[in-house]
Write a protein that holds these residues in place. Sequence first.
Motif, PDB file in Angstrom:
ATOM      1  N   ARG A 120       0.818  -1.215   0.000  1.00 31.01           N
ATOM      2  CA  ARG A 120       0.000   0.000   0.000  1.00 31.01           C
ATOM      3  C   ARG A 120       0.857   1.274   0.000  1.00 31.01           C
ATOM      4  O   ARG A 120       0.401   2.337  -0.427  1.00 31.01           O
ATOM      5  CB  ARG A 120      -0.948   0.017   1.197  1.00 31.01           C
ATOM      6  CG  ARG A 120      -0.264   0.018   2.553  1.00 31.01           C
ATOM      7  CD  ARG A 120      -1.285   0.018   3.695  1.00 31.01           C
ATOM      8  NE  ARG A 120      -0.637  -0.011   5.008  1.00 31.01           N
ATOM      9  CZ  ARG A 120      -0.218  -1.094   5.615  1.00 31.01           C
ATOM     10  NH1 ARG A 120      -0.402  -2.272   5.037  1.00 31.01           N
ATOM     11  NH2 ARG A 120       0.361  -1.029   6.798  1.00 31.01           N
ATOM     12  N   SER A 124       2.004   5.147  -7.188  1.00 33.79           N
ATOM     13  CA  SER A 124       1.067   4.668  -8.205  1.00 33.79           C
ATOM     14  C   SER A 124       1.803   4.000  -9.359  1.00 33.79           C
ATOM     15  O   SER A 124       1.339   2.991  -9.910  1.00 33.79           O
ATOM     16  CB  SER A 124       0.216   5.828  -8.726  1.00 33.79           C
ATOM     17  OG  SER A 124      -0.633   6.314  -7.708  1.00 33.79           O
ATOM     18  N   LYS A 127       2.898   0.545  -8.244  1.00 38.09           N
ATOM     19  CA  LYS A 127       1.745  -0.367  -8.242  1.00 38.09           C
ATOM     20  C   LYS A 127       1.389  -0.780  -9.664  1.00 38.09           C
ATOM     21  O   LYS A 127       1.027  -1.937  -9.918  1.00 38.09           O
ATOM     22  CB  LYS A 127       0.551   0.296  -7.558  1.00 38.09           C
ATOM     23  CG  LYS A 127       0.721   0.484  -6.053  1.00 38.09           C
ATOM     24  CD  LYS A 127      -0.454   1.241  -5.447  1.00 38.09           C
ATOM     25  CE  LYS A 127      -0.257   1.444  -3.943  1.00 38.09           C
ATOM     26  NZ  LYS A 127      -1.341   2.248  -3.341  1.00 38.09           N
ATOM     27  N   TYR A 131       1.498  -4.499 -11.228  1.00 36.22           N
ATOM     28  CA  TYR A 131       0.382  -5.123 -11.959  1.00 36.22           C
ATOM     29  C   TYR A 131       0.871  -5.726 -13.275  1.00 36.22           C
ATOM     30  O   TYR A 131       0.556  -6.881 -13.601  1.00 36.22           O
ATOM     31  CB  TYR A 131      -0.714  -4.097 -12.244  1.00 36.22           C
ATOM     32  CG  TYR A 131      -1.737  -4.640 -13.228  1.00 36.22           C
ATOM     33  CD1 TYR A 131      -2.746  -5.496 -12.798  1.00 36.22           C
ATOM     34  CD2 TYR A 131      -1.647  -4.356 -14.593  1.00 36.22           C
ATOM     35  CE1 TYR A 131      -3.646  -6.046 -13.699  1.00 36.22           C
ATOM     36  CE2 TYR A 131      -2.541  -4.896 -15.493  1.00 36.22           C
ATOM     37  CZ  TYR A 131      -3.540  -5.742 -15.045  1.00 36.22           C
ATOM     38  OH  TYR A 131      -4.425  -6.301 -15.936  1.00 36.22           O
ATOM     39  N   CYS A 292      -7.923  -1.800 -12.868  1.00 38.10           N
ATOM     40  CA  CYS A 292      -8.780  -1.046 -11.942  1.00 38.10           C
ATOM     41  C   CYS A 292      -9.405  -1.975 -10.908  1.00 38.10           C
ATOM     42  O   CYS A 292      -9.467  -1.656  -9.708  1.00 38.10           O
ATOM     43  CB  CYS A 292      -9.875  -0.306 -12.706  1.00 38.10           C
ATOM     44  SG  CYS A 292      -9.322   1.159 -13.606  1.00 38.10           S
ATOM     45  N   THR A 295      -6.479  -3.223  -8.509  1.00 45.14           N
ATOM     46  CA  THR A 295      -5.814  -2.220  -7.671  1.00 45.14           C
ATOM     47  C   THR A 295      -6.786  -1.279  -6.968  1.00 45.14           C
ATOM     48  O   THR A 295      -6.379  -0.507  -6.098  1.00 45.14           O
ATOM     49  CB  THR A 295      -4.844  -1.375  -8.512  1.00 45.14           C
ATOM     50  OG1 THR A 295      -5.583  -0.605  -9.479  1.00 45.14           O
ATOM     51  CG2 THR A 295      -3.838  -2.277  -9.234  1.00 45.14           C
ATOM     52  N   LYS A 296      -8.066  -1.312  -7.390  1.00 41.33           N
ATOM     53  CA  LYS A 296      -9.099  -0.426  -6.813  1.00 41.33           C
ATOM     54  C   LYS A 296      -8.756   1.049  -7.041  1.00 41.33           C
ATOM     55  O   LYS A 296      -9.068   1.909  -6.212  1.00 41.33           O
ATOM     56  CB  LYS A 296      -9.260  -0.685  -5.304  1.00 41.33           C
ATOM     57  CG  LYS A 296      -9.522  -2.134  -4.943  1.00 41.33           C
ATOM     58  CD  LYS A 296     -10.840  -2.629  -5.495  1.00 41.33           C
ATOM     59  CE  LYS A 296     -11.220  -4.000  -4.958  1.00 41.33           C
ATOM     60  NZ  LYS A 296     -10.310  -5.071  -5.365  1.00 41.33           N
ATOM     61  N   SER A 297      -8.120   1.351  -8.173  1.00 38.06           N
ATOM     62  CA  SER A 297      -7.732   2.722  -8.469  1.00 38.06           C
ATOM     63  C   SER A 297      -7.747   2.955  -9.971  1.00 38.06           C
ATOM     64  O   SER A 297      -7.093   2.215 -10.725  1.00 38.06           O
ATOM     65  CB  SER A 297      -6.333   3.011  -7.920  1.00 38.06           C
ATOM     66  OG  SER A 297      -5.828   4.237  -8.420  1.00 38.06           O
ATOM     67  N   MET A 298      -8.484   3.991 -10.425  1.00 39.68           N
ATOM     68  CA  MET A 298      -8.502   4.314 -11.845  1.00 39.68           C
ATOM     69  C   MET A 298      -7.172   4.915 -12.283  1.00 39.68           C
ATOM     70  O   MET A 298      -6.740   4.718 -13.425  1.00 39.68           O
ATOM     71  CB  MET A 298      -9.649   5.276 -12.149  1.00 39.68           C
ATOM     72  CG  MET A 298     -11.026   4.661 -11.969  1.00 39.68           C
ATOM     73  SD  MET A 298     -12.360   5.756 -12.481  1.00 39.68           S
ATOM     74  CE  MET A 298     -12.085   5.828 -14.253  1.00 39.68           C
ATOM     75  N   VAL A 299      -6.517   5.659 -11.366  1.00 40.44           N
ATOM     76  CA  VAL A 299      -5.205   6.226 -11.700  1.00 40.44           C
ATOM     77  C   VAL A 299      -4.198   5.111 -11.951  1.00 40.44           C
ATOM     78  O   VAL A 299      -3.479   5.118 -12.959  1.00 40.44           O
ATOM     79  CB  VAL A 299      -4.712   7.156 -10.575  1.00 40.44           C
ATOM     80  CG1 VAL A 299      -3.262   7.582 -10.831  1.00 40.44           C
ATOM     81  CG2 VAL A 299      -5.607   8.372 -10.442  1.00 40.44           C
ATOM     82  N   VAL A 300      -4.158   4.139 -11.042  1.00 38.89           N
ATOM     83  CA  VAL A 300      -3.241   3.004 -11.220  1.00 38.89           C
ATOM     84  C   VAL A 300      -3.657   2.194 -12.447  1.00 38.89           C
ATOM     85  O   VAL A 300      -2.804   1.676 -13.171  1.00 38.89           O
ATOM     86  CB  VAL A 300      -3.201   2.125  -9.962  1.00 38.89           C
ATOM     87  CG1 VAL A 300      -2.312   0.904 -10.184  1.00 38.89           C
ATOM     88  CG2 VAL A 300      -2.705   2.919  -8.765  1.00 38.89           C
ATOM     89  N   SER A 304      -1.270   1.438 -15.400  1.00 38.43           N
ATOM     90  CA  SER A 304      -0.991   0.029 -15.675  1.00 38.43           C
ATOM     91  C   SER A 304      -0.994  -0.260 -17.169  1.00 38.43           C
ATOM     92  O   SER A 304      -0.253  -1.129 -17.647  1.00 38.43           O
ATOM     93  CB  SER A 304      -2.019  -0.862 -14.974  1.00 38.43           C
ATOM     94  OG  SER A 304      -1.888  -0.775 -13.568  1.00 38.43           O
TER      95      SER A 304
END
Length: 334
Positions: A120, A124, A127, A131, A292, A295-300, A304
Motif C-alpha cells: 500500500r 502509483s 503499483k 500489476y 482497476c 488495484t481499486k484505483s482508476m489512476v493506477v 498500468s
Amino acid sequence: MFFSVIIPLYNRPQEIDELLHSLTLQTYPHFEVIVVEDGSSVAAEAIVARYQDLLNVSYYAKANEGQGFARNYGFARAKGDYFIVFDSDVLVPATYFQTVIDGLERDGWDAFGGPDAAHRSFTSIQKAISYSMTSPFTTGGIRGNKRHVGVFHPRSFNMGLSKAVYKKTGGFKLARRSEDIEFSIRMLACGFRVGLIPEAFVYHKRRATFVQFFKQTNFFGKGRIDIYRMFPQELKAVHALPTIFTIGLFTLLLLNVFFVIFDTKGYFLSALTITGNMLLLSYSLLLFAHACMQTKSMVVGFLSVIAAYTQLIAYGTGFLESYVTDVLLKNNGR
C-alpha cells in the motif's frame, strides 16, 4: 528450522533500511541475515549496523562482480538449513518464514520461489509496474504462477533453497542477467524438487519510473536469449509473444501514418488498419478494466496500461535484438 537470508546490495542504502526493518517484524525468529555489499560506491554499512541489536545480521563488502556471485559469497558464509534470497527492493510480510515452513512441510520442496505483490505504501507507478509484472494479460503469465507456462523457475527476488541444493549445484554460475533461471534449470537437472509456494509472497518495489522499468525489462528480454543459447529446449513459442506484439504494434503505427499522409482508399489495407486499431483499443480497455479491479484505483489502472505496453515493448525489443545479434549473427559478446 533455521534460515539464512542472503541479500546482495549495490548502491541502495534506503532500500536495505526498509527491508531490514520489515525483517525485524517477523513472527518466526530463527533466522540470520547476510548483507553482501557488491562494490557499492554508496555503502550501507552504517545502516546495517543500526540493526545489530534487532537482528542476527552480518555485513560484508566485496569487489563488484554482479548479484549472482554476491549471493554465492553469502551462501559460503551461511549457517541455515535453508537459504532465502531476496532482492534489496522487497518488503517482507511478518508471517513470511512461518508461511515458508508450512509450504515446505506440505510440498517437500528442495528449492522454491514465491510471488510478488504491491504494498500500500508503493507509488502509483510502482503499483502499476507490479500489476504489469503479475498480470495474466502481459508477460506475467510467462514468468510463473499457479498456472505458469512450462516448468516453474524461482526468481531471485524471492527464492529459497536448501543447503543440500547449494552443496550440489555450487550456487549461481552467472553473475547477472537470467542468473536465477539458469540456476533453477540446474537445480531441476540435479533431480531436486523445485516449486512455488503461492502464499510466500513479498512486496516487490521494482523500478520507480517507466524509463527504469523499460531498461529492466529490456534486460530480461535479452536474458531469455542467453538462456536459449545455454538450454535451447527452454525457449518456448510463448516467449516470443512480446516481440510479435511489438512488431505488430509498430506495423500498425506505420499503417496509420501511411493512411493519414496518403489518404489511400485501398480496401484491404483500410480493413487491416481499422481491425488492428480496434484490437489494440480492446486490449487497452481490457488492461485498464482488469487493473482497476485489481488495484481499486482508476489512476493506477491508467498507469498500468502504460506499464504493460512499456513491459511488452521493452521485453520484445530486447529479445529481438539479442536473437539477431547473438543467434543469427552469432555474436558471442554479452
